[in-house]
Each structure stands twice: as structure tokens, then as C-alpha cells.
Write a protein that holds these residues in place. Structure first.
Motif, PDB file in Angstrom:
ATOM      1  N   ALA A  57      47.285  13.394  62.602  1.00 48.51           N
ATOM      2  CA  ALA A  57      48.216  12.848  63.600  1.00 48.51           C
ATOM      3  C   ALA A  57      49.443  12.319  62.858  1.00 48.51           C
ATOM      4  CB  ALA A  57      47.547  11.732  64.388  1.00 48.51           C
TER       5      ALA A  57
ATOM      6  N   HIS B  50      55.047  13.808  71.158  1.00 47.00           N
ATOM      7  CA  HIS B  50      54.304  12.550  71.066  1.00 47.00           C
ATOM      8  C   HIS B  50      54.157  11.998  72.470  1.00 47.00           C
ATOM      9  CE1 HIS B  50      58.559  11.702  71.082  1.00 47.00           C
ATOM     10  NE2 HIS B  50      58.320  10.463  71.464  1.00 47.00           N
ATOM     11  N   LEU B  51      53.002  11.477  72.780  1.00 47.40           N
ATOM     12  CA  LEU B  51      52.773  10.861  74.090  1.00 47.40           C
ATOM     13  C   LEU B  51      52.352   9.407  73.953  1.00 47.40           C
ATOM     14  CD1 LEU B  51      50.850  13.780  75.856  1.00 47.40           C
ATOM     15  CD2 LEU B  51      53.245  13.145  76.168  1.00 47.40           C
ATOM     16  N   CYS B  52      51.460   9.125  73.000  1.00 42.44           N
ATOM     17  CA  CYS B  52      50.954   7.756  72.907  1.00 42.44           C
ATOM     18  C   CYS B  52      51.723   6.936  71.885  1.00 42.44           C
ATOM     19  CB  CYS B  52      49.463   7.760  72.571  1.00 42.44           C
ATOM     20  SG  CYS B  52      49.076   8.241  70.877  1.00 42.44           S
ATOM     21  N   TYR B  53      52.782   7.503  71.326  1.00 42.15           N
ATOM     22  CA  TYR B  53      53.600   6.780  70.340  1.00 42.15           C
ATOM     23  C   TYR B  53      54.979   6.557  70.908  1.00 42.15           C
ATOM     24  CZ  TYR B  53      56.394   5.940  66.171  1.00 42.15           C
ATOM     25  OH  TYR B  53      57.269   5.396  65.261  1.00 42.15           O
TER      26      TYR B  53
ATOM     27  N   GLY C   7      47.452   6.683  67.734  1.00 38.57           N
ATOM     28  CA  GLY C   7      46.789   7.941  67.364  1.00 38.57           C
ATOM     29  C   GLY C   7      45.765   8.440  68.352  1.00 38.57           C
ATOM     30  N   ASN C   8      45.943   8.191  69.622  1.00 41.36           N
ATOM     31  CA  ASN C   8      44.874   8.603  70.534  1.00 41.36           C
ATOM     32  C   ASN C   8      45.177   9.816  71.402  1.00 41.36           C
ATOM     33  OD1 ASN C   8      46.329   7.505  72.715  1.00 41.36           O
ATOM     34  ND2 ASN C   8      45.489   5.476  72.303  1.00 41.36           N
ATOM     35  N   CYS C   9      46.405  10.329  71.437  1.00 39.25           N
ATOM     36  CA  CYS C   9      46.652  11.488  72.307  1.00 39.25           C
ATOM     37  C   CYS C   9      46.534  12.814  71.561  1.00 39.25           C
ATOM     38  CB  CYS C   9      48.017  11.376  72.990  1.00 39.25           C
ATOM     39  SG  CYS C   9      49.424  11.783  71.938  1.00 39.25           S
ATOM     40  N   ARG C  10      46.807  12.811  70.274  1.00 44.83           N
ATOM     41  CA  ARG C  10      46.739  13.997  69.402  1.00 44.83           C
ATOM     42  C   ARG C  10      47.773  15.072  69.760  1.00 44.83           C
ATOM     43  NH1 ARG C  10      44.345  10.826  66.102  1.00 44.83           N
ATOM     44  NH2 ARG C  10      43.401  12.400  64.787  1.00 44.83           N
TER      45      ARG C  10
ATOM     46  N   CYS D   1      50.653  15.140  68.428  1.00 46.52           N
ATOM     47  CA  CYS D   1      51.625  15.159  67.321  1.00 46.52           C
ATOM     48  C   CYS D   1      51.037  15.749  66.048  1.00 46.52           C
ATOM     49  CB  CYS D   1      52.096  13.734  67.056  1.00 46.52           C
ATOM     50  SG  CYS D   1      50.780  12.672  66.431  1.00 46.52           S
TER      51      CYS D   1
ATOM     52  N   CYS E  59      51.961  10.662  63.795  1.00 44.55           N
ATOM     53  CA  CYS E  59      52.451   9.323  64.138  1.00 44.55           C
ATOM     54  C   CYS E  59      51.757   8.250  63.306  1.00 44.55           C
ATOM     55  CB  CYS E  59      52.262   9.046  65.624  1.00 44.55           C
ATOM     56  SG  CYS E  59      50.537   8.918  66.133  1.00 44.55           S
TER      57      CYS E  59
HETATM   58 FE1  FES Z   1      49.602  10.341  70.186  1.00 44.28          FE
HETATM   59 FE2  FES Z   1      50.388  10.798  67.673  1.00 44.28          FE
HETATM   60  S1  FES Z   1      51.629  10.558  69.431  1.00 44.28           S
HETATM   61  S2  FES Z   1      48.374  10.718  68.416  1.00 44.28           S
END
Ligand code: FES
Length: 258
Positions: A66, A36-39, A49-52, A54, A68
Motif C-alpha cells: 500500500a 486512493h480512497l482511505c487516505y 491502509g485499509n482500502c488497498r 493504492c 500510502c
Molecule cells: Fe487506502 Fe492506501 S489509500 S490503502
């Protein structure tokens, strides 16, 4: 709403979940940390849900989800580690981000969550870079935008407590949520669109001239070191957040309290 738990299947194992649990949370309880990067798994942070990074596969669905964001449902059959598609999607996301990162030792945080994630996925930055031509050889998109004012530099050491290096920014939006939604300061935002989009402070001011109150929430949230404690970054802009594990005497530059 019912609070009764239910069961679903994750990688062939029956696991329990409560209404509102996301697949990422269910997996974590089952012993798996999905990339996970954006969570950020912390109070006050909503998933965006913007990095994808996960993605998981859900039986009966054509498109990966996604984890998250996606809520668990009774009887769901989810594949995470056991899905070749999900694994390839996660690695693809990381590879694309890797090629645009400053090299690990030259970047602002060689111990960032981003680099730890790449390492856990077995991705080697040099190998990934060989997949693509050098950045200058790729055709740049035509971008038309009017700067809000003279743009703040990508490397910004104007703040007394925080160093900024937007070359390492992946626009995961965590710092925006940290500032706006967790601390309710609303200093950080995303400006412009597409390839021209970037994190800005107020109206694209240098961070040290913005209305930032140095709470540090954005630094804690940033997965790449694009925002770092200034004391952990050297004169060349290279840093290491693990150095924060050592004990130091410090005084807040604003309130004077140690
Ligand atoms: Fe970024 Fe799920 S952690 S979309």
C-alpha cells in the motif's frame, strides 16, 4: 534521524525522497496521483491502509504494498503505472466497491472522489455489475450481533447540516479519523464486525441526536458522499458536491454566525 535525501526508482525513473516519505507522496511529487480512497493528503490525517486502492509493486517483494503507508527507502525499485499486477489490484478493489455503490446519478454525490477515481481508472459501473450476480442472489453471511439500541437508519436526514447515506459508505474510516483524530470530537466510530460493521454516531444514534458539533470535517473527508452537506442533497437523497462551488449565503445552525 538523518534528513538527507536519497534516491529510488519509480516506473523506471530515478526520483528523490526524504526519510519518512511514503511512496504515495514520492509519486505525487513525481507527477503521479496514485488512486486512493482511505487516505487524505492533508495535515492531521494519518494513513490507515485499509482500502488497498493504492497498491504498487516493489522489486524483490512477492506481495504488493500500500503506497500510502509504505515508506520509501534508498535504492527501492517501485512500479506503479508500469505494473500490470498493481493496476489489476487497484481495479479489482474499485470494481468490488463499485458493485455495492448506489448508481451514480441516484447516489448522494455524483461528483464524489470515489466516482472520479472509478472514471480515471476507466471503470464503468454497469459493466462491473455484469460481472457479478445481483446482490440479492449472493449468499449473505450469517451475522449475529446485538444492536446497541434501535439502529439509526442508513439514510439519515436528522441533522440540520449534514445528510447521511450509509449505502454509499465504503468504511474507509476517514470520517472516524477526521472526527476523532483531526477534530478530537470522537462522535463517529465503527461498530460491529465483518459484514455487519458500519459507521455509527455515538451509540448508533441518528446523527442529529448525537453529540456532533457540526464542524464538517467528516463531510470534507468522506470520499463517497455518504456524509454530505444537507443543502447539496435533494429530497430524494441525490446530491452533487460540485454544486458547493457556487457561492451561497449561509448561517451556522448552532452559533448563528453567517
Ligand atoms: Fe487506502 Fe492506501 S489509500 S490503502
Amino acid at each position: 534521524m538523518s534528513h538527507e535525501t536519497f534516491t529510488l526508482t519509480l516506473d523506471g525513473v530515478e526520483v528523490s525522497a526524504a526519510p519518512g516519505d511514503t511512496l504515495w507522496q514520492v509519486a505525487l511529487r513525481a507527477g503521479e496521483t496514485i488512486p486512493h480512497l482511505c487516505y487524505k493528503d492533508a495535515p492531521g490525517y494519518r494513513a490507515d491502509g485499509n482500502c488497498r486502492a493504492c497498491m504498487v509493486e516493489i522489486e524483490g517483494e512477492r506481495v504488493l504494498a500500500a503506497s500510502c503507508l509504505r515508506e520509501a527507502a534508498p535504492g527501492m525499485v517501485v512500479r506503479s503505472t508500469s505494473s500490470e499486477r498493481a493496476r489489476a489490484a487497484r481495479e479489482g478493489v474499485m470494481a468490488l466497491l463499485l458493485v455495492d455503490q448506489p448508481a451514480r446519478e441516484q447516489g448522494p454525490d455524483r461528483s464524489s472522489h470515489f466516482w472520479d477515481t472509478a472514471e480515471a481508472l476507466g471503470l464503468d459501473a454497469d459493466a462491473v455489475r455484469r460481472w457479478l450476480p445481483p446482490r440479492e442472489d449472493r449468499s449473505a453471511p450469517t451475522v449475529h450481533h446485538v444492536p446497541l439500541r434501535e439502529a439509526a437508519p442508513m439514510h439519515d436526514r436528522s441533522h440540520s447540516a449534514m445528510a447521511v447515506n450509509l449505502d454509499a459508505c465504503i468504511e474507509c474510516n476517514l470520517c472516524v479519523r477526521a472526527c476523532r483524530e483531526v477534530q478530537v470530537n470522537d462522535v463517529i466510530g465503527l461498530a460491529h464486525r465483518g459484514a455487519a460493521s458500519k459507521v455509527v454516531f455515538d451509540f448508533d444514534d441518528p446523527m442529529g441526536e448525537s453529540t456532533c458539533v457540526a464542524c464538517g470535517e467528516c463531510v470534507q473527508a468522506c470520499p463517497t458522499g455518504a456524509l454530505m452537506p444537507d443543502t447539496l442533497v435533494d429530497d430524494k437523497g441525490h446530491g452533487d458536491s460540485r454544486a458547493a462551488d457556487r457561492r451561497v449565503d449561509s448561517v451556522c445552525p448552532y452559533c448563528g454566525v453567517g
